[in-house]
Write a protein that holds these residues in place. Structure first.
Motif, short mmCIF file in Angstrom:
data_model
loop_
_atom_site.label_atom_id
_atom_site.label_comp_id
_atom_site.label_asym_id
_atom_site.label_seq_id
_atom_site.Cartn_x
_atom_site.Cartn_y
_atom_site.Cartn_z
N LYS A 52 0.97 -1.24 0.00
CA LYS A 52 -0.03 0.02 0.00
C LYS A 52 0.90 1.30 -0.12
O LYS A 52 0.62 2.37 -0.72
CB LYS A 52 -1.12 0.11 1.13
N MET A 53 2.09 1.19 0.75
CA MET A 53 2.90 2.37 0.85
C MET A 53 3.59 2.61 -0.43
O MET A 53 3.79 3.84 -1.06
CB MET A 53 3.95 2.11 1.87
N LEU A 54 3.70 1.55 -1.26
CA LEU A 54 4.33 1.82 -2.44
C LEU A 54 3.48 2.80 -3.58
O LEU A 54 4.12 3.30 -4.42
CB LEU A 54 4.72 0.55 -3.21
N SER A 55 2.14 2.73 -3.28
CA SER A 55 1.21 3.41 -4.25
C SER A 55 1.02 4.76 -3.76
O SER A 55 -0.12 5.60 -4.42
CB SER A 55 0.00 2.46 -4.41
N ASP A 56 1.74 5.08 -2.62
CA ASP A 56 1.42 6.49 -1.84
C ASP A 56 2.77 7.31 -1.87
O ASP A 56 3.87 6.81 -1.94
CB ASP A 56 0.91 6.27 -0.29
N ASP A 57 2.46 8.44 -2.16
CA ASP A 57 3.56 9.65 -2.22
C ASP A 57 4.12 9.94 -0.84
O ASP A 57 5.22 10.26 -0.68
CB ASP A 57 3.15 10.82 -2.88
N ASP A 58 3.12 9.91 0.20
CA ASP A 58 3.55 10.26 1.52
C ASP A 58 3.90 9.03 2.22
O ASP A 58 3.18 8.06 2.69
CB ASP A 58 2.62 10.93 2.17
N TYR A 59 5.33 8.78 2.41
CA TYR A 59 5.93 7.48 3.20
C TYR A 59 5.92 7.62 4.43
O TYR A 59 6.31 6.75 5.29
CB TYR A 59 7.28 7.25 2.47
N MET A 60 5.65 8.73 5.17
CA MET A 60 5.79 9.24 6.60
C MET A 60 4.92 8.19 7.39
O MET A 60 5.13 7.62 8.54
CB MET A 60 5.61 10.82 6.82
N PRO A 61 3.53 8.19 7.08
CA PRO A 61 2.74 7.29 7.79
C PRO A 61 3.12 5.71 7.94
O PRO A 61 2.98 5.06 8.80
CB PRO A 61 1.13 7.42 7.04
N PHE A 62 3.85 5.25 6.61
CA PHE A 62 4.38 4.22 6.78
C PHE A 62 5.49 3.89 7.70
O PHE A 62 5.40 2.85 8.40
CB PHE A 62 4.98 3.81 5.47
#
Length: 95
Positions: A52-62
Motif C-alpha cells: 500500500k505504501m508503494l502506491s502512496d507519495d507520502d511515506y511518513m505514515p508508513f
C-alpha cells in the motif's frame, strides 16, 4: 531471536531431513512490513502493508506504522528511515 529459517523463496529451510534453526529477526521484520492488518490471525492489528505504501507519495505514515508495529513485536527502535538509495534502514534490536 532463534526460529525456524526460510530459504530465499520463503519455503522452510531443511538440512539432513530436519528444519534449520537460526537468527530470524530480519525475517520477522520483513513479514511484519509486508503483511497487512488481519493477516496474522492471532494478532490482527499487526502488519504494515508495504504494498500500500508503494502506491502512496507520502511515506511518513508508513514509517510511523512500521516503527509502532516493530515495537509491538518486541523491538526497541532507535531510528527508522529511508536511505537516499531507497533502502529502508531500521536501527534497532530485539529486547
Amino acid at each position: 531471536m532463534t526460529d525456524i529459517l526460510l530459504d530465499k523463496i520463503g519455503d522452510l529451510k531443511m538440512a539432513n531431513g530436519d528444519f534449520v534453526l537460526g537468527y530470524s529477526d530480519n525475517t520477522h521484520q520483513e513479514h511484519i512490513l509486508i503483511a497487512t492488518k488481519g493477516e496474522f490471525k492471532e494478532f490482527p492489528e499487526l502488519g504494515v502493508g508495504l504494498s500500500k505504501m508503494l502506491s502512496d507519495d507520502d511515506y511518513m505514515p508508513f514509517l510511523i506504522d512500521a516503527k509502532k508495529n516493530l515495537e509491538y513485536d518486541g523491538m526497541k527502535i532507535n531510528n527508522i528511515k529511508f536511505e537516499e538509495n531507497g533502502n529502508l534502514n531500521i536501527d534497532g534490536n530485539y529486547k
